[in-house]
Each structure stands twice: as structure tokens, then as C-alpha cells.
Motif scaffolding. Structure first.
Motif, mmCIF file in Angstrom:
data_model
loop_
_atom_site.group_PDB
_atom_site.id
_atom_site.type_symbol
_atom_site.label_atom_id
_atom_site.label_comp_id
_atom_site.label_asym_id
_atom_site.label_seq_id
_atom_site.Cartn_x
_atom_site.Cartn_y
_atom_site.Cartn_z
ATOM 1 N N GLY A 156 -11.519 7.239 -4.271
ATOM 2 C CA GLY A 156 -11.579 7.052 -3.793
ATOM 3 C C GLY A 156 -10.117 7.465 -3.021
ATOM 4 N N VAL A 157 -10.279 8.779 -1.738
ATOM 5 C CA VAL A 157 -8.761 9.594 -1.033
ATOM 6 C C VAL A 157 -9.602 9.128 0.009
ATOM 7 N N LEU A 158 -7.670 7.870 0.803
ATOM 8 C CA LEU A 158 -7.807 8.237 1.740
ATOM 9 C C LEU A 158 -6.929 8.465 3.148
ATOM 10 N N SER A 162 -2.237 -4.956 -0.834
ATOM 11 C CA SER A 162 -2.982 -4.603 0.077
ATOM 12 C C SER A 162 -3.301 -3.322 -0.402
ATOM 13 N N GLY A 163 -4.040 -2.618 -1.130
ATOM 14 C CA GLY A 163 -3.998 -1.520 -0.973
ATOM 15 C C GLY A 163 -5.405 -1.531 0.163
ATOM 16 N N ARG A 164 -5.533 -0.516 1.340
ATOM 17 C CA ARG A 164 -6.425 -0.323 1.605
ATOM 18 C C ARG A 164 -7.402 1.357 1.095
ATOM 19 N N GLY A 165 -8.851 0.872 1.852
ATOM 20 C CA GLY A 165 -9.599 2.179 1.026
ATOM 21 C C GLY A 165 -10.088 2.285 2.731
ATOM 22 N N GLY A 220 -3.696 9.079 1.038
ATOM 23 C CA GLY A 220 -3.743 8.442 0.018
ATOM 24 C C GLY A 220 -5.146 8.547 -1.878
ATOM 25 N N ILE A 221 -4.477 8.471 -3.022
ATOM 26 C CA ILE A 221 -5.650 8.790 -3.671
ATOM 27 C C ILE A 221 -5.656 7.359 -5.126
ATOM 28 N N GLY A 222 -6.944 6.998 -5.483
ATOM 29 C CA GLY A 222 -7.204 5.958 -5.825
ATOM 30 C C GLY A 222 -8.005 6.597 -7.087
ATOM 31 N N ILE A 223 -8.106 5.630 -8.495
ATOM 32 C CA ILE A 223 -8.856 6.252 -9.317
ATOM 33 C C ILE A 223 -8.413 4.976 -10.308
ATOM 34 N N SER A 234 0.387 -1.298 0.401
ATOM 35 C CA SER A 234 0.047 0.132 0.179
ATOM 36 C C SER A 234 0.327 1.529 -0.186
ATOM 37 N N THR A 235 0.604 1.897 -0.794
ATOM 38 C CA THR A 235 1.449 3.370 -0.847
ATOM 39 C C THR A 235 0.777 4.339 0.564
ATOM 40 N N ASN A 236 0.050 3.929 0.690
ATOM 41 C CA ASN A 236 -0.235 4.664 2.661
ATOM 42 C C ASN A 236 1.419 4.251 3.268
ATOM 43 N N LEU A 240 -4.824 4.452 -11.135
ATOM 44 C CA LEU A 240 -3.948 5.285 -10.673
ATOM 45 C C LEU A 240 -4.223 4.983 -9.244
ATOM 46 N N ALA A 241 -2.418 4.896 -8.334
ATOM 47 C CA ALA A 241 -2.468 4.243 -6.826
ATOM 48 C C ALA A 241 -1.619 5.120 -6.679
ATOM 49 N N PHE A 242 -1.732 6.127 -5.932
ATOM 50 C CA PHE A 242 -0.139 7.113 -5.128
ATOM 51 C C PHE A 242 -0.242 7.693 -3.993
ATOM 52 N N ARG A 301 -11.160 -2.781 1.516
ATOM 53 C CA ARG A 301 -10.228 -3.031 0.122
ATOM 54 C C ARG A 301 -10.036 -2.229 -0.236
ATOM 55 N N TRP A 302 -8.794 -2.020 -0.898
ATOM 56 C CA TRP A 302 -8.824 -0.994 -2.538
ATOM 57 C C TRP A 302 -8.069 -1.943 -3.604
ATOM 58 N N LEU A 303 -8.613 -2.622 -4.513
ATOM 59 C CA LEU A 303 -8.257 -2.821 -5.587
ATOM 60 C C LEU A 303 -7.221 -1.969 -6.753
ATOM 61 N N ARG A 359 -21.236 7.394 -9.810
ATOM 62 C CA ARG A 359 -20.633 6.552 -9.793
ATOM 63 C C ARG A 359 -19.110 6.655 -8.917
ATOM 64 N N LYS A 360 -18.631 6.246 -8.747
ATOM 65 C CA LYS A 360 -17.628 5.596 -7.715
ATOM 66 C C LYS A 360 -16.480 6.203 -8.465
ATOM 67 N N VAL A 361 -15.527 6.742 -9.349
ATOM 68 C CA VAL A 361 -14.565 6.377 -10.278
ATOM 69 C C VAL A 361 -12.704 6.066 -8.958
#
Ligand code: BTN
Length: 266
Positions: free
Chosen positions: A126-128, A52-55, A144-147, A26-28, A69-71, A60-62, A122-124
Motif C-alpha cells: 500500500g502507498v500513502l 502506529s503505521g497509517r493506511g 509512504g510505502i508498506g510491503i 510512523s515513517t510518514n 518493508l515500511a519507508f 491502521r497499517w501493521l 490480493r493486496k501485497v
């Protein structure tokens, strides 16, 4: 995105550190480690795949390889953000994603408070937003941002607590992830020192999903409130007009918003 594309995308940005991972848990978690090591300034970790991306709320975040994009950004030291601005950091990520989608693709994204980005309802994205502490001392903030970019980045239907989509399905074409990343980072950098300006909350509020509509708020496990979304307070909290006409403010936390207005989902 390949590492060379990532390096090109971040060229010239005022980053104290940036790292590319072809695969990471997870980048976070990566930038949380950097915070504990005392890294300062604006630091960026990017992953092509997260295992193991987290929401939010422990979900969990895929992030399958080559499809999303995951950063995560480390904003340190946290003292740069006055305590009453901390809640705003969470809207910063969502606003930056919206700005990029508007600028690059002329889309009209909405923000489901506090920080989910919606396209066509619809959700495109998410931000953690998380914080890193050393004892009682707030050290750093983590954004943390996932798109969801390509179709296989959207989670399986059984895992959804809100309908999801991906950018390529909405646009009907391939997306240049490096351009998208750069545009989001440009917006984040432009807004991050302006959180105390009224224009920041105004920009967030302008994109608020369900504004003026009747919604049901699920608060914690059991409590449910129904009312109309009125807007945001100056510190980014959600204001709901209750059936009694009283406006009540709700704080960040695990609040779930559901529209009570029937709208067909495409
Ligand atoms: C949510 O909507 O629940 C928040 C999703 C946040 C996902 C991003 S992807 C990059 C960063 N690393 C993580 O493990 N999570 C965030």
C-alpha cells in the motif's frame, strides 16, 4: 532488516538524508517533521517496526519487526512538481513497487487504482501519499510505502477491506528485503522526474487491475457507480465507461474498487 543491511541497500543513492529506525510510530510522520524543519531534497526514513503505521482513509497499517518493508520518502521542495502532477505522485510509489517485483522475481503485479499493488488478486503493498503545507504554501510531498513480506505482516482477516497476501507466500521462499528496497528506490528515483512524460502514465495504466472489467466504485460513504475500467487520463485519474457508454473521470479520494467479475481467490 538490520541497520547495516539498510545502509548497504541505500549506498550511493542521491539522498539528502536517510534514517533507520528499529521502531518508530510512523515513517510518514518522521518525514513530515523533516518537512516542517525545512529539509530539502530527497530524504528517506525506514522502519523495521511501526507502532502506529497509517493506511489510507484513517486505517491502521501493521509493520511487525522483521517481516515487512515500511519507508517514506520526502520529496521537497514540492514546487519541483507542477500542481497537475501531484495526483501522479501517488501512482509513482505503486509503479516502483511493481517494477521491483517484476525485475527481481518475474512476477506480474497489478495496481488497484490509484496505488494498491496486488499479487494474484490480493493486496501485497500500500502507498500513502501525503502533502505537507505551511499555511497556504505546499512545502513537500510525502510518499509512504508498506510491503507485506513475511506471513505475519498481513493484517488479521477481520481488519481487511480487501484480501491481503505477502510476498513470501506468493514466492514460496524467503525474500531479501534489502535487495527489494534497493530495487524500489532505484525505480522511484528513475521515474520521479518523468511524471509529465506520457510513458509514466502508460506504465501505470499497463498494470491497472481490472482493466476492461466491470467494477463497482464506492465513492465516499454512499454513492456507488458501476461500469467498466477504461483506463487513466493523462493526469492519472481513473476513467470508467458507464453503462450509457459515456466515459467518466474519477478523481483520487476515497474510491473503493470492487471487481464484479467472479474470480476465485487462492
Ligand atoms: C494503504 O494501503 O492504506 C496505505 C498503506 C501505507 C503504509 C506505509 S508504511 C510506511 C508509511 N508509514 C505509514 O504510517 N504508512 C506508510
Amino acid at each position: 532488516m538490520l541497520e547495516a543491511e539498510f545502509r548497504e541497500a541505500v549506498r550511493g543513492l542521491p539522498l539528502a538524508k536517510s534514517a533507520y529506525f528499529s521502531s518508530v510510530a510512523s515513517t510518514n510522520d518522521v518525514v513530515a517533521t523533516w518537512a516542517r524543519e525545512g529539509l530539502q531534497g530527497l530524504c528517506l526514513a525506514y522502519a523495521d517496526e511501526q507502532t502506529s503505521g497509517r493506511g489510507r482513509a484513517g486505517r491502521r497499517w501493521l509493520t511487525p519487526s522483521g517481516s515487512a518493508l515500511a519507508f517514506s520518502l520526502l520529496l521537497a521542495p514540492a514546487q519541483l512538481f507542477e500542481p497537475n502532477l501531484l495526483g501522479l505522485v501517488s501512482g509513482l510509489g505503486a509503479l516502483a513497487v511493481c517494477k521491483a517485483l517484476e525485475t527481481l522475481y518475474q512476477l506480474s503485479p497489478k495496481i488497484k487504482w490509484p496505488n494498491d499493488v496486488l499479487l494474484e488478486g490480493r493486496k501485497v503493498s500500500g502507498v500513502l501519499a501525503e502533502s505537507s503545507w505551511a499555511g497556504e504554501q505546499l512545502q513537500a510531498l510525502i510518499l509512504g510505502i508498506g510491503i507485506n513480506v513475511a506471513p505475519n505482516s498481513a493484517p488479521p482477516a477481520k481488519e481487511l477491506n480487501f484480501p491481503a497476501t505477502c510476498l513470501e507466500n506468493v514466492l514460496g521462499k524467503k525474500v531479501n528485503s534489502a535487495l527489494l528496497l534497493r530495487s524500489i528506490l532505484d525505480s522511484l528515483i528513475a521515474w520521479k522526474d518523468r511524471l509529465s512524460e506520457p510513458t509514466f502514465v502508460q506504465a501505470w495504466e499497463q498494470r491497472l487491475a481490472f482493466k476492461g472489467e466491470r467494477v463497482r466504485l464506492g465513492i465516499g460513504e454512499k454513492s456507488i457507480v458501476e461500469g467498466e475500467i477504461h483506463g487513466l487520463s493523462a493526469d492519472g485519474q481513473l476513467q470508467i465507461r458507464l453503462p450509457s457508454a459515456e466515459v467518466q473521470t474519477f478523481h483520487m479520494g476515497e474510491i473503493q474498487i470492487r471487481s464484479l467479475v467472479d474470480r476465485p481467490l487462492k
